[in-house]
Write a protein that holds these residues in place. Structure first.
Motif, PDB file in Angstrom:
ATOM      1  N   THR A  61      24.387  64.251  56.882  1.00 12.58           N
ATOM      2  CA  THR A  61      24.260  62.912  57.448  1.00 12.58           C
ATOM      3  C   THR A  61      22.790  62.648  57.780  1.00 12.58           C
ATOM      4  N   SER A  63      22.190  60.740  60.511  1.00 10.33           N
ATOM      5  CA  SER A  63      22.279  60.316  61.907  1.00 10.33           C
ATOM      6  C   SER A  63      22.443  61.502  62.843  1.00 10.33           C
ATOM      7  N   ALA A  84      34.149  59.968  55.959  1.00 10.20           N
ATOM      8  CA  ALA A  84      33.073  60.212  56.930  1.00 10.20           C
ATOM      9  C   ALA A  84      33.191  61.568  57.619  1.00 10.20           C
ATOM     10  N   ILE A  86      32.797  65.443  58.475  1.00 15.90           N
ATOM     11  CA  ILE A  86      31.621  66.309  58.354  1.00 15.90           C
ATOM     12  C   ILE A  86      32.081  67.746  58.147  1.00 15.90           C
TER      13      ILE A  86
END
Length: 121
Positions: A61, A63, A84, A86
């Motif tokens: 990512t 972010s 999304a 992880i």
């Protein structure tokens, strides 16, 4: 992880890196559901408690995932859409920041507890 310090002049730590890619005790399909960041602190009385932000950034990512006072663990990592999610087995970056009530140096020797799940197939 190594201890690092921030001060009333430099309020964000240097970035530390760690890699979980080749940790054999973590299943290859493990999905991150949460983490808690604790550690040994020195001079905590110098900083504003509610300003402390401890953050992880998985390399998959762009972010940072912030964990703030009082528990230093983010919410809702388990409730993200499948696209999304992880993966746990990858490199990570860690940093922290805070604002100071008094001048001086605050030091943190962090530990990170990772929580994960595996999807039933």
């Amino acid at each position: 992880m190594n201890a690092s310090s921030i001060s009333s002049i430099k309020t964000t730590s240097t970035i530390q890196y760690f890699d979980l890619t080749n940790v054999s005790s973590i299943p290859d399909d493990a999905i991150l559901t949460g983490f808690t960041i604790g550690g040994t602190e020195t001079n905590r009385y110098l900083i504003s408690l509610y300003s402390i932000k401890r953050s992880l950034c998985p390399t998959s990512t762009v972010s940072w995932i912030d964990a703030t006072f009082p528990l230093y663990n983010p919410k809702q990592l388990d409730a993200v859409p499948k696209h999304a999610q992880i993966k746990v087995k990858q490199p990570y970056a860690f940093k922290y920041s805070a604002s100071f009530d008094l001048p001086g140096t605050y030091t943190l020797k962090p530990f990170i507890l990772i929580s994960y799940k595996r999807e039933m197939k």
